[in-house]
Design a protein around this motif. Structure first.
Motif, PDB file in Angstrom:
ATOM      1  N   LEU A   5       0.843  -1.189   0.000  1.00  0.00           N
ATOM      2  CA  LEU A   5       0.000   0.000   0.000  1.00  0.00           C
ATOM      3  C   LEU A   5       0.878   1.239   0.000  1.00  0.00           C
ATOM      4  CD1 LEU A   5      -2.469  -1.246   2.728  1.00  0.00           C
ATOM      5  CD2 LEU A   5      -2.978  -1.050   0.295  1.00  0.00           C
ATOM      6  N   ASP A   6       2.024   1.143   0.656  1.00  0.00           N
ATOM      7  CA  ASP A   6       2.974   2.250   0.717  1.00  0.00           C
ATOM      8  C   ASP A   6       4.363   1.627   0.564  1.00  0.00           C
ATOM      9  OD1 ASP A   6       4.812   4.208   1.476  1.00  0.00           O
ATOM     10  OD2 ASP A   6       3.461   5.096   2.955  1.00  0.00           O
ATOM     11  N   VAL A  61       7.183   2.428   3.101  1.00  0.00           N
ATOM     12  CA  VAL A  61       7.038   1.794   4.414  1.00  0.00           C
ATOM     13  C   VAL A  61       7.300   0.293   4.310  1.00  0.00           C
ATOM     14  CG1 VAL A  61       5.466   1.340   6.327  1.00  0.00           C
ATOM     15  CG2 VAL A  61       5.432   3.562   5.209  1.00  0.00           C
ATOM     16  N   SER A 119      10.203  -1.568   6.373  1.00  0.00           N
ATOM     17  CA  SER A 119       9.846  -2.623   7.317  1.00  0.00           C
ATOM     18  C   SER A 119      10.593  -3.918   6.991  1.00  0.00           C
ATOM     19  CB  SER A 119       8.335  -2.841   7.278  1.00  0.00           C
ATOM     20  OG  SER A 119       7.964  -3.888   8.127  1.00  0.00           O
ATOM     21  N   ARG A 164     -14.754  -1.943   9.837  1.00  0.00           N
ATOM     22  CA  ARG A 164     -14.171  -3.259  10.135  1.00  0.00           C
ATOM     23  C   ARG A 164     -14.517  -4.262   9.036  1.00  0.00           C
ATOM     24  NH1 ARG A 164     -15.382  -4.330  16.561  1.00  0.00           N
ATOM     25  NH2 ARG A 164     -14.015  -2.709  17.392  1.00  0.00           N
ATOM     26  N   LEU A 209      -6.957  -8.948  -0.915  1.00  0.00           N
ATOM     27  CA  LEU A 209      -5.586  -8.596  -1.284  1.00  0.00           C
ATOM     28  C   LEU A 209      -4.620  -9.754  -1.026  1.00  0.00           C
ATOM     29  CD1 LEU A 209      -5.327  -4.875  -0.095  1.00  0.00           C
ATOM     30  CD2 LEU A 209      -5.108  -5.737  -2.429  1.00  0.00           C
ATOM     31  N   ARG A 218       1.398  -4.491   9.582  1.00  0.00           N
ATOM     32  CA  ARG A 218       1.110  -3.542  10.660  1.00  0.00           C
ATOM     33  C   ARG A 218       1.817  -2.209  10.414  1.00  0.00           C
ATOM     34  NH1 ARG A 218      -0.524  -5.267  16.094  1.00  0.00           N
ATOM     35  NH2 ARG A 218       0.734  -3.735  17.170  1.00  0.00           N
ATOM     36  N   ASN A 219       3.093  -2.292  10.007  1.00  0.00           N
ATOM     37  CA  ASN A 219       3.858  -1.074   9.738  1.00  0.00           C
ATOM     38  C   ASN A 219       3.194  -0.243   8.649  1.00  0.00           C
ATOM     39  OD1 ASN A 219       7.124  -2.594  10.299  1.00  0.00           O
ATOM     40  ND2 ASN A 219       5.743  -1.583  11.707  1.00  0.00           N
ATOM     41  N   GLU A 220       2.789  -0.940   7.584  1.00  0.00           N
ATOM     42  CA  GLU A 220       2.185  -0.224   6.456  1.00  0.00           C
ATOM     43  C   GLU A 220       0.839   0.363   6.826  1.00  0.00           C
ATOM     44  OE1 GLU A 220       2.177  -1.286   2.177  1.00  0.00           O
ATOM     45  OE2 GLU A 220       2.939  -3.178   2.977  1.00  0.00           O
ATOM     46  N   SER A 240       1.018   3.223   9.343  1.00  0.00           N
ATOM     47  CA  SER A 240       1.475   4.523   8.846  1.00  0.00           C
ATOM     48  C   SER A 240       0.377   5.216   8.034  1.00  0.00           C
ATOM     49  CB  SER A 240       2.773   4.359   8.047  1.00  0.00           C
ATOM     50  OG  SER A 240       2.551   4.437   6.668  1.00  0.00           O
ATOM     51  N   ILE A 241      -0.450   4.413   7.344  1.00  0.00           N
ATOM     52  CA  ILE A 241      -1.528   5.040   6.566  1.00  0.00           C
ATOM     53  C   ILE A 241      -2.652   5.529   7.476  1.00  0.00           C
ATOM     54  CG2 ILE A 241      -3.292   4.618   4.807  1.00  0.00           C
ATOM     55  CD1 ILE A 241      -1.294   2.654   3.522  1.00  0.00           C
ATOM     56  N   ARG A 253      -1.824   8.753   9.199  1.00  0.00           N
ATOM     57  CA  ARG A 253      -1.861   9.946   8.353  1.00  0.00           C
ATOM     58  C   ARG A 253      -3.274  10.253   7.868  1.00  0.00           C
ATOM     59  NH1 ARG A 253       1.370   8.690   3.644  1.00  0.00           N
ATOM     60  NH2 ARG A 253       1.844   6.722   4.622  1.00  0.00           N
ATOM     61  N   ALA A 295      -7.066   3.297   0.107  1.00  0.00           N
ATOM     62  CA  ALA A 295      -5.791   2.811  -0.426  1.00  0.00           C
ATOM     63  C   ALA A 295      -5.884   1.324  -0.772  1.00  0.00           C
ATOM     64  CB  ALA A 295      -4.669   3.050   0.589  1.00  0.00           C
ATOM     65  N   MET A 296      -6.589   0.562   0.076  1.00  0.00           N
ATOM     66  CA  MET A 296      -6.730  -0.878  -0.177  1.00  0.00           C
ATOM     67  C   MET A 296      -7.584  -1.130  -1.422  1.00  0.00           C
ATOM     68  SD  MET A 296      -7.124  -2.314   3.727  1.00  0.00           S
ATOM     69  CE  MET A 296      -6.843  -4.076   3.498  1.00  0.00           C
ATOM     70  N   ARG A 353      -5.464  -0.433  -4.442  1.00  0.00           N
ATOM     71  CA  ARG A 353      -4.511  -1.518  -4.662  1.00  0.00           C
ATOM     72  C   ARG A 353      -5.210  -2.727  -5.286  1.00  0.00           C
ATOM     73  NH1 ARG A 353      -0.191  -1.804  -6.350  1.00  0.00           N
ATOM     74  NH2 ARG A 353       0.113   0.139  -5.246  1.00  0.00           N
ATOM     75  N   LEU A 409      -4.625  -4.474  -9.085  1.00  0.00           N
ATOM     76  CA  LEU A 409      -4.171  -5.864  -9.220  1.00  0.00           C
ATOM     77  C   LEU A 409      -5.141  -6.727 -10.013  1.00  0.00           C
ATOM     78  CD1 LEU A 409      -2.756  -6.611  -5.658  1.00  0.00           C
ATOM     79  CD2 LEU A 409      -1.457  -6.433  -7.766  1.00  0.00           C
TER      80      LEU A 409
END
Lengths: 264, 214
Positions: free
Chosen positions: A215-216, A219, A223, B102, B112, B187-189, B192-193, B196, B205-206, B209, B213
């Motif tokens: 997605l990013d 990042v 990671s 959720r 995804l 989790r990191n990705e 961060s989204i 922000r 964003a999902m 994506r 695809l």
């Protein structure tokens, strides 16, 4: 004379970057895999974009041509040759890390491949049944010694790194690498370029895959790099740490998380 | 009784004694404090079974790629707890998300993951796998360490599977390849989204994506 001057310059550059790095790191504790230390993110993102542009306009097309025009055995030869050139760096770091057995494998492969393998072009050690080499570098050595990664850095052209690992690259390239003492700049540039193409050729699909499925991308790359690096320093042993374990606490089980009266 | 016969008899007695000692030692072994690294046979068997099934599907030359993919997707669905993984990935943001958010998020996460699997199918190149060991890491979780063996001369890849036991059945809840955890990376990705742009930004964003695809 000129040679010794450039050698002195190399030392100075490496020592200077090392001093800066150690200053920045202080006695930084080892960063856990999930706690991201990236105070320079805006700058890093800019360099990341720059690297992507270089990749798209130069490296990717050149690598495609390389993949298409150069026969597979020749490409394997290039990979073998470049890896064999790195053997002294890997060996020195394995010794520094006390990895006797791995250092022995690295040395054995280097001797066999440099001689029977025609200066490393052929991986003869394979036919002799010598196990594959594990990689090692000075950033990893510092990590094994207990020095923390410090802030995340995206280096121009070189990509994801940290203060510790950038220091490691400087020490590996300008102090440990024996070829630095008898080669000139044009040889180093040629080696750097070839290494870039070879690496892009071998890891390209993995990188493209990460880009396509993230997605990013910035990042995701950060990671993956930081986690992989920690694993290299742990030598894949032990767990991923308490912070990792806490992710899997039962508190996120359906019943708990759906409870509207639950307090954070 | 000749001397040599006597020797033989004493030797065999000695051998029997060593055997007995070894057996006793073996029996006493589980009593030693090695619980921290004790293997978890059930979790190992679970991963071994999945690995074997995947190999059967991948190496079946009578099947087309879309058929293989369909079978792998069914397997992925039944052997992994994707809903739990998606909640672990969202972490603390799960609690503050609305019901609609959720539901959207879990559905997109599922979609995804399947698309990523489809993209990876073409990467299969004769690799095999072997189980290295396993370890109980919490009341409900254990990790099974495997090695993916590649062509000669290339070092094997270390891949660890985190398996959760629930009511006697198992489900994969994380994969760690060369130290890179699926859950931590996501989790990191995601974190961060959301930080922000909030949940709406994440879901947008999902969606983007997913559409890219197609």
């Amino acid at each position: 004379m000129a040679r010794s001057a450039s050698m002195a310059a190399n030392w100075r550059a490496a020592l200077a970057s090392m001093a800066v790095a150690l200053l920045l790191l202080g006695a930084a504790p080892r960063v856990a895999a999930q706690a991201i230390d990236d105070p320079l993110e805006p700058l890093n993102r800019a360099v990341f974009q720059f690297n992507l542009i270089v990749d798209n306009t130069i490296l990717k097309p050149v690598t495609q041509l390389y993949g298409f025009a150069v026969p597979d055995p020749a490409k394997r030869g290039v990979t073998n040759f470049l890896q064999n050139l790195r053997a002294p760096i890997v060996f020195a770091n394995q010794v520094l890390q006390g990895e006797r057995e791995q250092a022995g494998i690295t040395l054995g492969r280097f001797m066999v491949n440099t001689t029977f393998g025609l200066f490393g072009l052929v991986d003869f050690a394979n036919y002799f049944g010598i196990p594959p080499r594990e990689e090692a570098d000075f950033g990893q050595t510092l990590g094994v010694y207990g020095i923390g990664a410090g802030p995340y850095l995206v280096l121009p052209l070189l990509g994801p790194s940290t203060v510790r690992d950038a220091t490691g690259i400087a020490v590996d390239s300008f102090i440990i690498d024996p070829t630095i003492y008898f080669t000139d700049t044009s040889w180093r540039l040629a080696r750097f370029g070839l290494t870039a193409v070879d690496t892009r050729y071998r890891y390209g699909p993995l990188i493209d895959d990460l880009q396509a499925n993230s997605l990013d991308f910035y990042v995701a790359a950060r990671s993956a790099f930081l986690q992989n690096r920690e694993a290299q320093i742990r030598k894949n042993g032990g767990g991923l740490g308490d912070e990792y374990e806490s992710i899997f606490d039962d508190s996120f089980d359906e019943e708990a998380s759906d409870d509207p009266f639950e307090v954070e | 009784m000749t001397r040599s016969k006597w020797n033989e008899a004493s030797e065999s007695l000695w051998r029997r004694r060593t055997l007995l000692a070894t057996a006793l030692l073996g029996a006493a072994m589980p009593l030693l404090p090695v619980a921290a690294t004790a293997s978890v046979p059930d979790a190992e068997a679970f991963i071994r079974q999945i690995g074997d099934e995947v190999m059967v599907i991948l190496t079946d030359e009578s099947k087309t790629d879309p058929q293989k993919l369909a079978e792998l997707k069914t397997m992925l669905d039944s052997y992994t707890d994707i809903d739990l993984i998606s909640r672990l990935v969202l972490g603390r943001y799960w609690k503050t998300a609305s019901d609609v958010e959720r539901d959207d998020y879990v559905a997109l996460f599922h979609e995804l993951l399947m698309k990523t699997l489809a993209a990876r199918l073409g990467d299969y190149n004769g690799q095999t796998f072997e189980i290295v060991g396993s370890q109980q890491v919490s009341k409900v979780d254990s990790t099974v360490a495997t090695k993916i063996i590649r062509v000669a001369g290339k070092p094997p890849l270390n891949v660890d599977w985190r398996v959760r036991e629930k009511d006697g059945s198992f489900a994969i809840i994380d994969v760690v390849a060369e130290g890179v955890s699926l859950v931590v990376s996501q989790r990191n990705e995601v974190g961060s989204i959301v930080e922000r742009e909030g949940m709406p930004g994440l879901i947008a964003a999902m969606r983007e994506r997913r559409d890219a695809l197609l």
